[in-house]
Design a protein around this motif. Sequence first.
Motif, PDB file in Angstrom:
ATOM      1  N   THR A 303       1.084  -1.319  -0.019  1.00  0.00           N
ATOM      2  CA  THR A 303      -0.302  -0.237  -0.190  1.00  0.00           C
ATOM      3  C   THR A 303       0.932   1.800  -0.057  1.00  0.00           C
ATOM      4  OG1 THR A 303      -1.774  -1.525   1.504  1.00  0.00           O
ATOM      5  CG2 THR A 303      -1.941   1.019   1.073  1.00  0.00           C
ATOM      6  N   PHE A 304       0.673   2.184  -1.105  1.00  0.00           N
ATOM      7  CA  PHE A 304       1.003   3.083  -1.202  1.00  0.00           C
ATOM      8  C   PHE A 304       0.942   4.174  -0.321  1.00  0.00           C
ATOM      9  CE2 PHE A 304       2.548   7.342  -2.865  1.00  0.00           C
ATOM     10  CZ  PHE A 304       3.853   6.955  -2.839  1.00  0.00           C
ATOM     11  N   GLN A 305       1.911   4.699   0.709  1.00  0.00           N
ATOM     12  CA  GLN A 305       1.683   5.787   2.142  1.00  0.00           C
ATOM     13  C   GLN A 305       2.464   7.489   1.730  1.00  0.00           C
ATOM     14  OE1 GLN A 305       1.556   3.299   5.957  1.00  0.00           O
ATOM     15  NE2 GLN A 305      -0.571   2.802   5.380  1.00  0.00           N
ATOM     16  N   GLY A 306       2.813   7.647   0.506  1.00  0.00           N
ATOM     17  CA  GLY A 306       3.448   8.963   0.934  1.00  0.00           C
ATOM     18  C   GLY A 306       4.843   8.350   0.570  1.00  0.00           C
ATOM     19  N   ALA A 307       5.293   8.613   2.044  1.00  0.00           N
ATOM     20  CA  ALA A 307       7.052   8.852   2.080  1.00  0.00           C
ATOM     21  C   ALA A 307       7.303   7.098   1.788  1.00  0.00           C
ATOM     22  CB  ALA A 307       7.211   9.146   3.169  1.00  0.00           C
ATOM     23  N   HIS A 308       6.431   6.075   2.137  1.00  0.00           N
ATOM     24  CA  HIS A 308       6.757   4.456   1.360  1.00  0.00           C
ATOM     25  C   HIS A 308       5.348   4.304   1.874  1.00  0.00           C
ATOM     26  CE1 HIS A 308       4.817   5.155   5.992  1.00  0.00           C
ATOM     27  NE2 HIS A 308       4.362   3.803   5.057  1.00  0.00           N
ATOM     28  N   TYR A 309       6.132   2.299   1.246  1.00  0.00           N
ATOM     29  CA  TYR A 309       4.450   1.311   1.250  1.00  0.00           C
ATOM     30  C   TYR A 309       4.786   0.799   2.196  1.00  0.00           C
ATOM     31  CZ  TYR A 309       4.809   2.011  -4.379  1.00  0.00           C
ATOM     32  OH  TYR A 309       3.994   2.108  -5.559  1.00  0.00           O
ATOM     33  N   ARG A 310       4.073   0.031   2.137  1.00  0.00           N
ATOM     34  CA  ARG A 310       3.530  -0.202   3.609  1.00  0.00           C
ATOM     35  C   ARG A 310       3.343  -1.697   3.382  1.00  0.00           C
ATOM     36  NH1 ARG A 310      -0.658  -2.941   5.676  1.00  0.00           N
ATOM     37  NH2 ARG A 310      -0.968  -3.738   7.654  1.00  0.00           N
ATOM     38  N   VAL A 311       4.446  -2.900   3.291  1.00  0.00           N
ATOM     39  CA  VAL A 311       4.674  -4.273   2.526  1.00  0.00           C
ATOM     40  C   VAL A 311       4.071  -5.324   4.170  1.00  0.00           C
ATOM     41  CG1 VAL A 311       5.704  -5.399   1.250  1.00  0.00           C
ATOM     42  CG2 VAL A 311       5.988  -3.459   0.729  1.00  0.00           C
ATOM     43  N   LEU A 312       3.187  -6.046   3.300  1.00  0.00           N
ATOM     44  CA  LEU A 312       3.068  -6.710   4.044  1.00  0.00           C
ATOM     45  C   LEU A 312       3.959  -8.314   3.181  1.00  0.00           C
ATOM     46  CD1 LEU A 312      -1.259  -6.791   4.853  1.00  0.00           C
ATOM     47  CD2 LEU A 312       0.918  -6.033   6.407  1.00  0.00           C
ATOM     48  N   ALA A 313       4.328  -9.463   3.771  1.00  0.00           N
ATOM     49  CA  ALA A 313       5.133 -10.464   3.137  1.00  0.00           C
ATOM     50  C   ALA A 313       5.406 -11.511   3.780  1.00  0.00           C
ATOM     51  CB  ALA A 313       6.928  -9.724   2.792  1.00  0.00           C
ATOM     52  N   ARG A 314       4.845 -12.739   3.087  1.00  0.00           N
ATOM     53  CA  ARG A 314       4.897 -14.292   3.826  1.00  0.00           C
ATOM     54  C   ARG A 314       6.214 -15.108   3.782  1.00  0.00           C
ATOM     55  NH1 ARG A 314       1.194 -16.200   7.176  1.00  0.00           N
ATOM     56  NH2 ARG A 314       0.219 -14.881   7.003  1.00  0.00           N
ATOM     57  N   SER A 315       6.641 -15.141   4.632  1.00  0.00           N
ATOM     58  CA  SER A 315       7.833 -16.418   5.018  1.00  0.00           C
ATOM     59  C   SER A 315       7.239 -17.126   4.466  1.00  0.00           C
ATOM     60  CB  SER A 315       8.269 -16.225   5.912  1.00  0.00           C
ATOM     61  OG  SER A 315       9.521 -17.039   6.646  1.00  0.00           O
ATOM     62  N   GLU A 316       8.742 -18.494   3.336  1.00  0.00           N
ATOM     63  CA  GLU A 316       8.097 -19.278   3.089  1.00  0.00           C
ATOM     64  C   GLU A 316       8.547 -20.570   3.892  1.00  0.00           C
ATOM     65  OE1 GLU A 316      10.905 -18.969  -0.613  1.00  0.00           O
ATOM     66  OE2 GLU A 316       8.656 -18.344  -2.097  1.00  0.00           O
TER      67      GLU A 316
END
Length: 352
Positions: A303-316
């Motif tokens: 999700t783009f939040q201006g100064a950064h992307y908020r990222v959700l990532a799942r471990s393999e």
Amino acid sequence: MRPPPHLEISNVSKHYGEVTALEDVSLAVEQGAYVVLLGPSGSGKTTLLSVVGGFTVPSAGTVSIAGRDVTALSPAKRPTTTLFQDYALFPHMTVAGNVGFGLKVRGVAGAERERQVVAALELVGLAGYGKRGIHEISGGQRQRVGLARALVVGPEILLLDEPLGALDLNLRRQMQDELLSLQRRTGRSFVHVTHDQEEAMALASLVVVMNKGRIEDVGTPKRIYEYPMTLFTATFMGESTQIVGRVSGAASGTVEVETALGKLHGSSGLMPGTDVMLVIRPENVRTDAGETNLGSARIREATFQGAHYRVLARSEQADQEFVLRLPPDHPVEEGRLLKLSCRSAHVVVLKR
């Protein structure tokens, strides 16, 4: 030798029948502090503010201000004033009439009262607004009128009960800056209630995190955020990646923790065999080589939040989700594989 606390709350409890609103709360506040009582609904923060202001009588414990026990005093006889969320302004009075009301009740003569009202309006940036009606000014200006009315009587401590809750985002941020500036210029102690973590971080010199009628943690915003003392504080005060583990070794204030991601290290004094939660803030999860390898994870959402992307990532490697922040120019397409790491100093190890 340190001076005595300006505000001292000692072993305060409040019970409503079988319901406990506060349980053995103690807090010492230095003069000139900006204290924010932070917590979810029902945590006891508003009840504690009400006890300090004299609107609620504690079931046990004492409240002292400037070395004087005020526990049995009514609100009018305490060296405090309270600014409520709705500001409680009199719609039939002018701005000046509202600001000067408390002085009039105290018997301050007309000319002196007018002088103090003018000075108070100048202090909050409303010089020249005295003759206006309350209906003629904006929401932000009404809050400043409430502040001027609270400050003009010269309280030892100003109490603020979610004063920014009714304002829109831009105005709330503007008023945060103005509140902080006002507190620093007057040198008075402020005690401010909110459930908004960002508001607490922006204003407080001292954050008091409350939960279920008790104090969970007390400290500066930086310490509370970076090194919370309890798992509740860690999860309430901002986002984080949380990794379940068990301490397998300990030495010199650091611990080794067995997790599904392998052995990780962090700062803690917990003993081997303790079940723990490792907490890592989003900005401390890196996508380059670091001293603590967190394995690989695929981007699930960005999700783009201006100064950064908020990222959700799942471990393999394990059933583990990470929350991280990536710069705006970083590739963030769904399914992209990231190699994650962090510094062990950024891993907070808390007892589950």
